[in-house]
Design a protein around this motif. Structure first.
Motif, PDB file in Angstrom:
ATOM      1  N   THR B 161       3.154  -2.260  -2.902  1.00 22.73           N
ATOM      2  CA  THR B 161       1.837  -1.644  -2.708  1.00 22.73           C
ATOM      3  C   THR B 161       0.732  -2.667  -2.924  1.00 22.73           C
ATOM      4  N   ALA B 162       0.896  -3.497  -3.960  1.00 21.57           N
ATOM      5  CA  ALA B 162      -0.126  -4.514  -4.216  1.00 21.57           C
ATOM      6  C   ALA B 162      -0.219  -5.488  -3.044  1.00 21.57           C
ATOM      7  N   GLN B 163       0.929  -5.768  -2.439  1.00 20.25           N
ATOM      8  CA  GLN B 163       0.915  -6.664  -1.280  1.00 20.25           C
ATOM      9  C   GLN B 163       0.342  -5.982  -0.048  1.00 20.25           C
ATOM     10  N   GLY B 164       0.158  -4.671  -0.140  1.00 22.36           N
ATOM     11  CA  GLY B 164      -0.415  -3.950   1.002  1.00 22.36           C
ATOM     12  C   GLY B 164       0.643  -3.305   1.879  1.00 22.36           C
ATOM     13  N   TYR B 165       1.885  -3.303   1.434  1.00 21.12           N
ATOM     14  CA  TYR B 165       2.962  -2.789   2.263  1.00 21.12           C
ATOM     15  C   TYR B 165       3.402  -1.413   1.801  1.00 21.12           C
ATOM     16  N   ALA B 166       4.168  -0.768   2.663  1.00 18.86           N
ATOM     17  CA  ALA B 166       4.814   0.481   2.276  1.00 18.86           C
ATOM     18  C   ALA B 166       6.263   0.172   1.953  1.00 18.86           C
ATOM     19  N   ASN B 167       6.788   0.922   0.970  1.00 12.77           N
ATOM     20  CA  ASN B 167       8.193   0.817   0.626  1.00 12.77           C
ATOM     21  C   ASN B 167       8.965   1.594   1.673  1.00 12.77           C
ATOM     22  N   ARG B 168       9.751   0.894   2.488  1.00 15.08           N
ATOM     23  CA  ARG B 168      10.488   1.602   3.527  1.00 15.08           C
ATOM     24  C   ARG B 168      11.940   1.855   3.172  1.00 15.08           C
ATOM     25  N   HIS B 169      12.428   1.234   2.039  1.00  9.12           N
ATOM     26  CA  HIS B 169      13.797   1.606   1.685  1.00  9.12           C
ATOM     27  C   HIS B 169      13.837   3.045   1.194  1.00  9.12           C
ATOM     28  N   ARG B 170      12.669   3.618   0.930  1.00  7.98           N
ATOM     29  CA  ARG B 170      12.627   5.032   0.568  1.00  7.98           C
ATOM     30  C   ARG B 170      13.170   5.902   1.703  1.00  7.98           C
ATOM     31  N   ALA B 171      13.172   5.357   2.923  1.00 13.64           N
ATOM     32  CA  ALA B 171      13.675   6.148   4.053  1.00 13.64           C
ATOM     33  C   ALA B 171      15.200   6.202   4.087  1.00 13.64           C
TER      34      ALA B 171
END
Lengths: 580, 286
Positions: B161-171
């Motif tokens: 999140t700090a890097q501005g990304y979304a965590n996609r392994h949540r998928a």
């Protein structure tokens, strides 16, 4: 200069060694309609304006009937460009009838190779228009009939102009006298040295533009009216004379089409000179650099559906280092806007700016400013105006969370929440809003309120109060700024997965308890998992549609509905304690 | 199931050599297939290329069949049901990111690797790949500190999140950032269910049952059942970043032991992998 039996008045600005941009005016106008745009363009280009025959200081053909055909207007244009730019193709910009003429210029064979690009605003090709009508007449679905009737109603003045003598009498009489006032009142054209004194004659002569061309072209449109130069189409969305639907399927005629849209009325060269100049500048630049190695190139316009509206605009977002602010900055960046990312967190703001550049922002800057610090905001506004320009879209998004019972909330905590959540928005609206209003070319302000603005809650008294204030501030400001064409929207998100929970204060809780509550609420918000990107999407949509209050997330929409239908239900919900 | 990886101490036992061999084989496959990808190749074709390449080199069983994701599918854009993970007829275009993900079983050892690449130039994708390095370091550091897996998961997510990304392994199923891998009995016939090898699944399920009794789980997830210190064994770790239609991941085996020495308590099985080499080269270039 004289050509084809008339004397044309031509004006040149800027360095004659630079590529030439020819500005063609419409009806009932003279070249002075371009004065604001021309001086801006003259900084980089050789700008040429001329009075169309019968207008301004150009003489009228004799007889008038048959003297205004598109063929003759094309002769005039070729004569002008052969004089001002004999060995280099020119960039044409047309407004209203100037654009109608210029469509003729870019679609006939004899100008091929002489035109490097064409920027069209508020003036369709009569040939395309003819085909547009035919397509809708031959297969009249309800939608197509609706489009026909819609444009038919907007074209009332065209029918009037076809009556003999009356238009001339009106223009030389009362209409000519009242016209400047009408423009100012209905079209929001700023008062000043426009329209010029020649208006009654321009308008009387120009009626022949319609009489000589409209019926002929609409009934027998040319089948081969394909553009041989790249076209940029600028559509004012509030145009009272032309429907946006006219340009559906324009890609068939102009394959290298770049679309732009601007929330304004018909006379954009008077009301939005900055935006026009910057789009023309960008388009001319793109087609100049490409022209050297082969054919002209279409610039890489961002892929986002919002690109035609926000391309090149300056967007300032506060609280842009995380959450909704960051997602909003990215969404605008994807649409090709220039981004100023403001946040207390310098590193996060810089990161947002860096990523924004990677996804399509032509430029982006990170600024470390605390929105609650008035002096710092003043300084920021001065710097932004001096270095990047006037902000087109302002998103006051920075906010902090504070939870806990009212009786346990200290006045210090109250102050802090109001300083950021309310005063931050006030400073933003006051300082940047003033710049926008002073420029007088429209703009938009978005304030991030919250579903808490209409959903009372025993655990969020301070936060909800601050957000309710933001909501009301937005509504009041919207009323005031409407006359300046500045829209104001309040966005009311519900539970969105951002780090507001991880940084929130919990009144009356000690450090350990606060840490536990932060974790619990973060997990709760994580499980809800409503992405900030969707809020960003809603923000862009709200700006495009100029929506007043936009609840985002189902719970926010539900609360908004209940707050009107049965506020009692919301009051019972307010008494519940969340499971933290 | 041998379960012998529990006692791994030495970084060079035959046991670990076996896993290292299959992991290298899988990455070699990824690089070979990535090198053959051209504009117009579909996900199905890319998945098949991986399968054929590995079959030719002796792979008979799978933890899961190879996946291939192109374009915004690398960020799992709009994924609602697990069936969407399977390869489609999406065609690769210039500038498009892609991810190859495969889990072959070779001589009884399992690997599970993920390879992110891009057809041609894409500065955004380069940025994502470069930013994955911090996650590899963070995960190793926190596993060595014996932090709870759930906490590490949350720290990784916070960094993303700090890097501005979304965590996609949540998928992924159960939102896992990692899962255990182990040795798999070599059977002549090992059918697959939804692309997953039954032998390998059997191992995972039996781990899940044992773990359930002992308070741990072979799935490293954001949920309460992962609120335990790292369990010794081999974990296929797969942090997956997503950024507005562009996704990037790596996946490789992290060895966790019960050693008291922090250096020995956890280490990446192999440091000579394409993404690690890439980061090193970037540092040299800078």
């Amino acid at each position: 200069m004289s050509t084809g039996g008339v004397e044309l008045c031509v004006a040149e600005l800027g360095d004659a060694g630079r590529p030439t941009v020819v500005l063609v005016h419409g009806y009932p106008d003279s070249k002075e309609v371009w004065s604001d745009v021309a001086v801006r363009l003259a900084e980089h280009w050789h700008v040429v304006l001329y009075d169309v025959r019968g207008h301004g200081r150009s003489t009228a053909p004799k007889p008038l009937r048959g003297g205004f055909t598109l063929e003759k207007l094309t002769d005039d244009f070729l004569a002008v460009i052969d004089t001002v730019s004999p060995d280099r193709p020119v960039h044409v910009v047309g407004h209203d009838w100037g654009s109608v003429q210029a469509w003729e210029f870019v679609t006939v064979g004899r100008t091929e190779g002489r035109i490097a690009s064409f920027t069209s605003m508020s003036g369709p090709s009569l040939d395309h228009f003819g085909h547009w009508i035919k397509r809708r007449m031959t297969r009249p679905t309800p939608r197509k009939v609706g489009q026909l009737l819609g444009q038919g109603a907007k074209s009332w003045y065209v029918y009037m102009l076809h009556t003999p003598v009356l238009p001339e009498l009106a223009w030389r009489g009362p209409l000519g006298k009242r016209w400047p006032g009408i423009l100012e009142r209905l079209e929001k054209v700023p008062a000043g040295d426009y329209p010029t004194a020649s208006l009654p004659d321009d308008a009387a002569h120009g009626a022949w533009l319609y009489r000589d061309n409209v019926r002929a072209r609409l009934s027998r449109p040319r089948p081969d009216a394909y553009a041989h130069a790249p076209v940029q189409l600028i559509t004012p969305t509030g145009d009272s004379f032309l429907s946006e639907r006219l340009y559906d399927g324009l890609e068939d005629w102009a394959p290298r089409l770049v679309r732009r849209s601007i929330p304004a009325k018909h006379w954009v060269p008077r009301t939005r000179p900055d935006q026009l100049a910057s789009w023309i500048d960008e388009f001319v630049t793109a087609n100049e650099s490409g022209g050297r190695d082969g054919g002209p190139v279409q610039q890489s316009v961002a892929q986002s559906p919002y690109a035609q509206r926000f391309g090149g605009q300056l967007v300032l977002v506060t609280g842009a280092a995380s959450g909704i602010g960051r997602a909003t900055a990215f969404a605008f960046a994807e649409a090709g806007a220039r981004i100023v990312a403001v946040d207390r967190d310098a590193e996060g703001a810089a990161r947002t700016a860096e990523m924004a550049r990677l996804i399509g922002a032509p430029a982006a800057w990170g600024e470390a400013v605390d929105v609650s610090d008035e002096a710092a905001m003043e300084k920021l506004a001065a710097r932004v105006a001096a270095e990047y320009g006037i902000v087109d879209v302002l998103v006051n998004n920075a906010g902090i969370g504070l939870s806990g019972s009212f009786l346990e909330t200290t006045s210090e905590e109250w102050k802090k929440v109001l300083d950021v959540n309310l005063w931050g928005v006030i400073h933003g609206c006051r300082i940047f809003g003033k710049q926008m209003a002073d420029r007088g070319q429209g703009g938009h302000i978005v304030n991030t309120a919250s579903a808490a603005a209409f959903q009372p809650s025993r655990v969020l008294p301070a936060y909800s109060t601050s957000k309710a204030a933001v909501l009301m501030l937005s509504e009041c400001l919207r009323a005031e700024l409407a006359e300046k064409s500045i829209g104001v929207s309040a966005i009311c998100p519900g539970i969105v997965n951002t780090n507001i929970t991880a940084t929130a204060r919990f009144a009356g809780a000690d450090a350990a308890e606060e840490e536990r509550l932060r974790k619990r609420s973060s997990r709760l918000y994580g499980r809800r998992n409503y992405p900030p990107e969707k809020v960003a999407e809603a923000i862009l949509r709200a700006v495009v549609r100029n929506q007043a209050v936009v609840p985002v997330t189902p719970e926010a929409r539900g609360a908004r509905l209940l707050s009107r239908l049965s506020p009692g239900a919301l009051r019972s919900v307010a008494r519940l304690k969340p499971p933290l | 199931m041998t379960g012998s990886t529990m006692a791994v101490q030495d970084t060079n036992t035959p046991e670990l050599r076996g896993f290292r061999e299959v992991q290298r084989l899988a990455y070699a496959c990824a690089e070979a297939v990535a090198g053959q990808l051209r504009s117009g190749v579909t996900e199905r074709e890319a998945a098949r290329m991986q399968r054929v390449w590995l079959r030719e080199r002796g792979v008979r069983d799978w933890f899961h069949l190879p996946f291939a994701w192109f374009g915004d599918r690398t960020a799992f854009a709009g994924f609602k049901v697990p069936l969407q993970f399977f390869p489609t007829d999406r065609k690769l275009e210039p500038g498009m990111p892609f991810i190859l993900d495969m889990a072959p079983v070779y001589k009884g050892f399992t690997a599970d690797v993920g390879y992110a690449g891009c057809l041609g130039l894409n500065p955004l994708h380069d940025r994502l790949l470069a930013d994955l390095e911090a996650h590899r370091e963070l995960i190793l550091r926190e596993v060595r500190e014996r932090r709870s897996l759930r906490e590490i998961y949350e720290d990784v997510e916070r960094l993303m999140t700090a890097q501005g990304y979304a965590n996609r392994h949540r998928a992924y199923p159960f939102g896992v950032i990692a899962h255990k891998v182990d040795r798999v009995a070599e059977r002549r016939w090992s059918p697959r269910v939804f692309g997953f090898g039954t032998q390998a699944l059997k191992g995972l399920v039996s781990d899940a049952l044992h773990g359930h009794r002992d308070g741990w789980s072979p799935l490293w997830s954001p949920y309460r059942f992962s609120d335990h210190p790292p369990q010794p064994g081999l974990w296929a770790v797969e942090p997956h970043l997503g950024f507005r239609g562009t996704g990037a991941k790596f996946e490789e085996i992290l060895v966790v032991t019960d050693s008291k020495d922090p250096e020995q308590s956890a280490f990446w099985l192999d440091d000579d992998l394409p993404h690690v080499r890439r980061w090193a080269e970037e540092k040299v270039a800078a």
